[in-house]
Write a protein that holds these residues in place. Sequence first.
Motif, short mmCIF file in Angstrom:
data_model
loop_
_atom_site.label_atom_id
_atom_site.label_comp_id
_atom_site.label_asym_id
_atom_site.label_seq_id
_atom_site.Cartn_x
_atom_site.Cartn_y
_atom_site.Cartn_z
N ARG A 281 -5.59 -6.35 45.69
CA ARG A 281 -6.01 -7.41 44.76
C ARG A 281 -6.53 -6.83 43.46
N GLN A 282 -7.17 -5.68 43.53
CA GLN A 282 -7.76 -5.08 42.33
C GLN A 282 -6.74 -4.25 41.57
N GLY A 283 -5.54 -4.14 42.09
CA GLY A 283 -4.52 -3.37 41.38
C GLY A 283 -4.74 -1.87 41.46
N LEU A 284 -5.23 -1.40 42.59
CA LEU A 284 -5.46 0.04 42.72
C LEU A 284 -4.59 0.68 43.80
N THR A 285 -3.43 0.10 44.03
CA THR A 285 -2.51 0.69 45.01
C THR A 285 -1.92 1.99 44.48
N PRO A 286 -1.46 2.85 45.37
CA PRO A 286 -0.90 4.13 44.91
C PRO A 286 0.15 3.92 43.82
N GLY A 287 0.06 4.73 42.78
CA GLY A 287 0.96 4.60 41.65
C GLY A 287 0.27 3.94 40.46
N ALA A 288 -0.80 3.19 40.72
CA ALA A 288 -1.48 2.48 39.63
C ALA A 288 -2.18 3.47 38.68
N GLN A 289 -2.01 3.23 37.39
CA GLN A 289 -2.68 4.05 36.38
C GLN A 289 -4.03 3.39 36.06
N SER B 298 -21.84 6.71 37.81
CA SER B 298 -23.24 7.10 37.95
C SER B 298 -23.58 7.36 39.41
N PRO B 299 -23.78 8.62 39.75
CA PRO B 299 -24.13 8.94 41.14
C PRO B 299 -25.44 8.29 41.54
N THR B 300 -26.36 8.19 40.64
CA THR B 300 -27.65 7.57 40.98
C THR B 300 -27.48 6.09 41.29
N ALA B 301 -26.65 5.42 40.51
CA ALA B 301 -26.39 4.00 40.79
C ALA B 301 -25.39 3.85 41.94
N ASP B 302 -24.85 4.99 42.40
CA ASP B 302 -23.93 4.96 43.53
C ASP B 302 -22.68 4.14 43.22
N ALA B 303 -22.26 4.17 41.95
CA ALA B 303 -21.13 3.32 41.59
C ALA B 303 -20.24 3.96 40.54
N ILE B 304 -18.99 3.51 40.53
CA ILE B 304 -18.04 3.96 39.51
C ILE B 304 -17.20 2.76 39.11
N THR B 305 -16.98 2.61 37.81
CA THR B 305 -16.17 1.50 37.33
C THR B 305 -14.88 2.05 36.73
N VAL B 306 -13.77 1.51 37.20
CA VAL B 306 -12.48 1.95 36.68
C VAL B 306 -11.72 0.73 36.18
N ARG B 307 -10.84 0.97 35.18
CA ARG B 307 -10.01 -0.11 34.68
C ARG B 307 -8.54 0.23 34.94
N PRO B 308 -7.95 -0.45 35.90
CA PRO B 308 -6.51 -0.26 36.09
C PRO B 308 -5.78 -0.81 34.86
N ASN C 87 -3.83 -2.86 32.37
CA ASN C 87 -3.53 -4.30 32.32
C ASN C 87 -4.26 -5.12 33.38
N ARG C 88 -5.46 -4.70 33.69
CA ARG C 88 -6.22 -5.39 34.73
C ARG C 88 -7.69 -5.45 34.34
N GLU C 89 -8.40 -6.26 35.07
CA GLU C 89 -9.85 -6.28 34.90
C GLU C 89 -10.45 -5.01 35.50
N PRO C 90 -11.57 -4.56 34.94
CA PRO C 90 -12.23 -3.38 35.53
C PRO C 90 -12.79 -3.71 36.91
N VAL C 91 -12.91 -2.68 37.74
CA VAL C 91 -13.43 -2.83 39.10
C VAL C 91 -14.58 -1.86 39.27
N THR C 92 -15.64 -2.32 39.89
CA THR C 92 -16.73 -1.40 40.19
C THR C 92 -16.79 -1.17 41.70
#
Lengths: 263, 263
Positions: free
Chosen positions: A216-224, A231-241, A243-248
């Motif tokens: 659903r988030q568009g992070l299947t293998p092959g996705a750019q 932020s390791p302290t926030a224990d989170a990473i946000t990526v933008r596939p 042509n898609r909305e960013p995902v945290t």
Amino acid sequence: MNVKTPPHPGSKKDVSRQGGCFHKYLFSKILRQTLSLVPSPSYPMPSVTVENYLKQIYLLQQGGELAPMGGLAVAVGVTPGTATSMVKTLADANLADYAPRAGVRLTEAGTRLALQVLRRHRLIELFLVQTLGLDWSEVHDEAEELEHAISDKVLEKIDALLGHPDTDPHGDPIPPSTGKPRQQKLTPLTECTPDMAGEVARVTDQAAEFLQFVDRQGLTPGAQFTVESQSPTADAITVRPHNREPVTLGTAAAMKIMVKVEE
Amino acid sequence: MNVKTPPHPGSKKDVSRQGGCFHKYLFSKILRQTLSLVPSPSYPMPSVTVENYLKQIYLLQQGGELAPMGGLAVAVGVTPGTATSMVKTLADANLADYAPRAGVRLTEAGTRLALQVLRRHRLIELFLVQTLGLDWSEVHDEAEELEHAISDKVLEKIDALLGHPDTDPHGDPIPPSTGKPRQQKLTPLTECTPDMAGEVARVTDQAAEFLQFVDRQGLTPGAQFTVESQSPTADAITVRPHNREPVTLGTAAAMKIMVKVEE
DNA sequence: CACTAGACTTTGATTGGTCAAAGTTGTTAT
DNA sequence: ATAACAACTTTGACCAATCAAAGTCTAGTG
């Protein structure tokens, strides 16, 4: 001297995989090795159970380490005592080296068998997605059954039909029918830093729910994608596939996504 | 009240088909029926062994007759004693009616299961020939394994891919997923007389050698032919497939070829 | 260094499926 | 009617795979 092991004297049908009597085989194998009559005649069909143990040991020992017995028991879904006794059997069969209270590691013969199972599993997964149109979140469980029922002949037909692919729908490498599996050098998403760009290569969690989320988030293998923040302290990473909305993602989830980083 | 039968308490994985504990189920089923708590919840997955017995009983009892125990034992490849004890288990499970020293017949529930197995088997056979390009002489044995490993979901995908076919490569009817199987009215080749014309509809022997022979002679299902001569005393019948050399078959072989006669 | 908690192994029992061999029964021939 | 035979069933045993529960290491912690 014919070394075939009649599974049940007097039985007409080839009971093959399920019915094969692995332990009786072991006896004849030890005989053969002791007497040095036959070079190394490749193992006959191990039982479904043996195949599952071998596969799980292989997956747990990645990196040359001993697979812990507890993890193995959980992985094959049995109690620890059962795992212990089965591993002893595998050791007797020269499929594994067993260090009591330390763990277990496959021998070369065991590794060969485990890779065959894994090859069947992953080719079947890809086939189910590609040819039959199943969703990638459901093929793991299907393949879990089929991997023990499919013959080499059918498997190679599937391999050809799919054009000799080298990864399954989750990005897991499909071991070749002979020889060593390729080693991919991938980075977990957790190790990516802001502004890095990359491509999803592999999702190392077969749980349907997680796979559906990833899809659903568009992070299947092959996705750019591009990393927006991390932020390791926030224990989170946000990526933008692309042509898609960013995902945290939390670290636990991000660790399951392996990535090819752009040079 | 949840009636699920935990196969192994504490186990994480669904061991499903192979691991399923059929006998434990029986217990809970009897309980349920006795207490009348649940209507009739459709059987859970029987073991591979049970599936094979049901299939063979179904094939042996064609025509409403009792399947003989000896024939069943040969068909499933076990000793007579084993067949007896298994049939008793099936009878306890209400899948078969067992008449000691007379034979065995499937109940309605047993028939339903047997037809599902047969459907899986025959769809798989056709799939292997049509989609994967295996030879029709080798698909029977392959399907024998796969029929116990494939899920309904995958099966229905295959069915759709093949366009909901109604016979397998040997001309055997593929039972529908629900409801009664169609009845074909076919004639054995032995009953054809000279100058009759017809079409091969079904070959009722799965032995690879026989199938290869039939193929070489151009008598695969769908082939048109004319009967040239026939003589019960000489135990032989000669047929000419269209655009082919005539073939002479003994009665034993000709009986295995079922034919649609032109009106 | 002594304890303890957790990981692991051992033990004893169970289940499904099987076989070999001994016992039974129904059918047919004399 | 009876004997003989083939088909079937019973019995007792076995094996792979499993679990539950009791026993044993071992790596830390205090």
